[in-house]
Design a protein around this motif. Structure first.
Motif, mmCIF file in Angstrom:
data_model
loop_
_atom_site.group_PDB
_atom_site.id
_atom_site.type_symbol
_atom_site.label_atom_id
_atom_site.label_comp_id
_atom_site.label_asym_id
_atom_site.label_seq_id
_atom_site.Cartn_x
_atom_site.Cartn_y
_atom_site.Cartn_z
ATOM 1 N N MET A 62 0.574 -0.613 0.030
ATOM 2 C CA MET A 62 0.286 -0.183 0.093
ATOM 3 C C MET A 62 1.398 1.708 0.065
ATOM 4 N N ILE A 63 2.266 1.027 1.079
ATOM 5 C CA ILE A 63 3.099 2.287 0.729
ATOM 6 C C ILE A 63 4.301 2.015 1.117
ATOM 7 N N GLU A 64 5.205 2.644 0.324
ATOM 8 C CA GLU A 64 6.081 2.478 -0.416
ATOM 9 C C GLU A 64 7.383 3.751 -0.355
ATOM 10 N N LEU A 65 8.279 3.843 0.661
ATOM 11 C CA LEU A 65 8.650 5.033 0.780
ATOM 12 C C LEU A 65 10.540 4.793 0.592
ATOM 13 N N ARG A 66 10.743 5.190 -0.501
ATOM 14 C CA ARG A 66 12.536 4.280 -1.117
ATOM 15 C C ARG A 66 13.154 6.034 -1.248
ATOM 16 N N ASP A 67 14.544 6.405 0.082
ATOM 17 C CA ASP A 67 15.449 7.323 -0.480
ATOM 18 C C ASP A 67 14.719 8.636 -0.452
ATOM 19 N N ILE A 68 13.921 8.943 0.809
ATOM 20 C CA ILE A 68 13.361 9.970 1.348
ATOM 21 C C ILE A 68 14.036 11.019 2.007
ATOM 22 N N ALA A 69 14.574 12.294 1.465
ATOM 23 C CA ALA A 69 14.608 13.775 2.254
ATOM 24 C C ALA A 69 14.112 15.042 2.341
ATOM 25 N N PHE A 70 13.914 15.228 3.828
ATOM 26 C CA PHE A 70 12.521 16.242 3.658
ATOM 27 C C PHE A 70 13.017 17.753 4.564
ATOM 28 N N SER A 71 13.370 18.982 4.148
ATOM 29 C CA SER A 71 12.755 19.662 4.935
ATOM 30 C C SER A 71 12.961 20.070 4.936
ATOM 31 N N TYR A 72 12.230 21.410 6.160
ATOM 32 C CA TYR A 72 11.413 22.784 6.351
ATOM 33 C C TYR A 72 12.530 24.031 5.883
ATOM 34 N N PRO A 73 11.813 24.497 5.186
ATOM 35 C CA PRO A 73 12.313 26.050 4.748
ATOM 36 C C PRO A 73 12.509 27.304 5.477
ATOM 37 N N GLY A 74 14.132 26.783 6.115
ATOM 38 C CA GLY A 74 14.403 27.876 7.582
ATOM 39 C C GLY A 74 14.688 27.650 8.497
ATOM 40 N N SER A 75 14.825 25.709 8.189
ATOM 41 C CA SER A 75 14.085 24.749 9.579
ATOM 42 C C SER A 75 15.349 24.443 9.735
ATOM 43 N N ASP A 76 15.998 23.342 10.983
ATOM 44 C CA ASP A 76 17.493 22.887 10.859
ATOM 45 C C ASP A 76 16.687 21.568 10.779
ATOM 46 N N PRO A 99 15.461 5.866 4.238
ATOM 47 C CA PRO A 99 15.856 4.895 3.090
ATOM 48 C C PRO A 99 14.561 4.580 2.423
ATOM 49 N N SER A 100 13.900 3.781 3.658
ATOM 50 C CA SER A 100 13.084 2.943 3.560
ATOM 51 C C SER A 100 12.109 2.789 4.051
ATOM 52 N N PHE A 101 10.403 2.634 3.826
ATOM 53 C CA PHE A 101 9.282 2.600 4.569
ATOM 54 C C PHE A 101 8.416 1.918 3.773
ATOM 55 N N ASN A 102 7.702 1.039 4.313
ATOM 56 C CA ASN A 102 6.676 0.177 3.859
ATOM 57 C C ASN A 102 5.273 -0.357 4.715
ATOM 58 N N LEU A 103 3.873 -0.328 3.880
ATOM 59 C CA LEU A 103 3.394 -0.504 4.873
ATOM 60 C C LEU A 103 2.255 -1.416 3.629
ATOM 61 N N SER A 104 1.804 -3.111 3.793
ATOM 62 C CA SER A 104 1.109 -3.630 3.112
ATOM 63 C C SER A 104 -0.271 -3.066 3.962
ATOM 64 N N GLU A 105 -1.072 -3.808 2.421
ATOM 65 C CA GLU A 105 -2.569 -4.097 2.521
ATOM 66 C C GLU A 105 -3.364 -4.438 3.627
ATOM 67 N N GLY A 106 -3.801 -3.589 3.901
ATOM 68 C CA GLY A 106 -4.646 -4.273 5.531
ATOM 69 C C GLY A 106 -3.557 -4.683 6.527
ATOM 70 N N GLU A 107 -2.408 -3.622 6.402
ATOM 71 C CA GLU A 107 -1.623 -3.876 8.035
ATOM 72 C C GLU A 107 -1.752 -2.426 8.669
ATOM 73 N N ARG A 108 -2.097 -3.069 10.113
ATOM 74 C CA ARG A 108 -1.872 -2.250 11.020
ATOM 75 C C ARG A 108 -0.839 -1.833 11.947
ATOM 76 N N VAL A 109 -0.553 -0.597 11.473
ATOM 77 C CA VAL A 109 1.028 0.010 12.155
ATOM 78 C C VAL A 109 0.642 0.695 12.636
ATOM 79 N N ALA A 110 1.696 1.256 13.908
ATOM 80 C CA ALA A 110 1.199 2.091 14.852
ATOM 81 C C ALA A 110 2.838 3.312 14.194
ATOM 82 N N VAL A 111 3.436 4.046 14.983
ATOM 83 C CA VAL A 111 4.125 4.796 14.999
ATOM 84 C C VAL A 111 4.694 5.687 16.345
ATOM 85 N N VAL A 112 5.898 5.462 17.042
ATOM 86 C CA VAL A 112 5.687 6.285 18.071
ATOM 87 C C VAL A 112 7.026 7.172 18.167
ATOM 88 N N GLY A 113 7.381 7.923 19.046
ATOM 89 C CA GLY A 113 8.066 7.885 19.703
ATOM 90 C C GLY A 113 8.400 9.517 19.769
#
Length: 224
Positions: free
Chosen positions: A1-15, A21-35
């Motif tokens: 369902m989701i695949e991210l590859r080699d993502i680089a992101f920054s907000y303008p004017g921010s550190d 580098p990689s992130f995947n979510l399968s169809e029908g999968e339920r994933v929690a992100v903490v941190g």
């Protein structure tokens, strides 16, 4: 369902810098992100939804690449495929709770706002304990009620992907359990995937997989 590859992101004017580098979510999968706060969990959801655009890398949603699309095309794809529960609810003050729930039908021609859609909205509202409050505007609702309106809006078009940013954060324990039951049952019925950012560790055993985003990013960057 989701695949991210080699993502680089920054907000303008921010550190702030986000590297995935990689992130995947399968169809029908339920994933929690903490941190910890500030590690980029909300930014991750915004990138997947096409609200934010990476400076480098590729984002695939249900087999379609998003990163090369125009703003309008990303908006259409988001409306067709994604239900998003925003941390700040993002309700429109001038609309009633019912019209906020039905708003996804008004911003895209992909599905008609018909009797079936209205019935689905009312059914979701009833399941969330909002039946008597659908005529009220957000300012006349409690934070917990606004959060439940936002959840109904995310579910009403039966999307293939639900992105939830602290979807139970303003709810008491009883409502928290009921809303999570509804979220899980609706995604299961639709065969949809769920990616949820949460600080509530009591909810984690109910997910298929848990990602500590701070550790994930560190491990991924170290391996890159």
């Amino acid at each position: 369902m989701i695949e991210l590859r080699d993502i680089a992101f920054s907000y303008p004017g921010s550190d702030f810098r986000l590297a995935v580098p990689s992130f995947n979510l399968s169809e029908g999968e339920r994933v929690a992100v903490v941190g910890p706060s500030g590690t980029g969990k909300t930014t991750l959801l915004n990138l997947i939804a096409g609200i934010a655009v990476p400076q480098a890398g590729q984002i695939m949603l249900d087999g379609q690449e998003m990163t090369g699309l125009s703003d309008g095309a990303r908006r259409t794809l988001r409306a067709d495929k994604i239900g998003f529960v925003f941390q700040d609810f993002a309700l429109l003050d001038y609309l009633s709770a019912r019209d906020n729930i039905l708003y996804p039908y008004r911003i895209t021609s992909g599905a008609p706002l018909n009797a079936e859609a209205r019935a689905r909205a009312d059914h979701l509202a009833e399941a969330c304990g909002l039946s008597g409050k659908l005529g009220r505007r957000p300012g006349a609702l409690s934070q917990g009620e606004q959060q439940r309106v936002a959840l109904c809006r995310a579910l009403v078009r039966q999307p293939k992907l639900i992105l939830a940013d602290e979807a139970t954060g303003n709810l008491d324990p009883e409502n928290k359990s009921a809303i999570l039951d509804l979220l899980f049952s609706r995604t299961r019925e639709a065969g949809a995937s769920l990616l949820a950012v949460t600080h509530d560790h009591d909810l984690l055993p109910r997910f298929d997989r848990i990602i500590d985003f701070a550790d994930y990013r560190m491990d991924a960057e170290g391996a890159a």
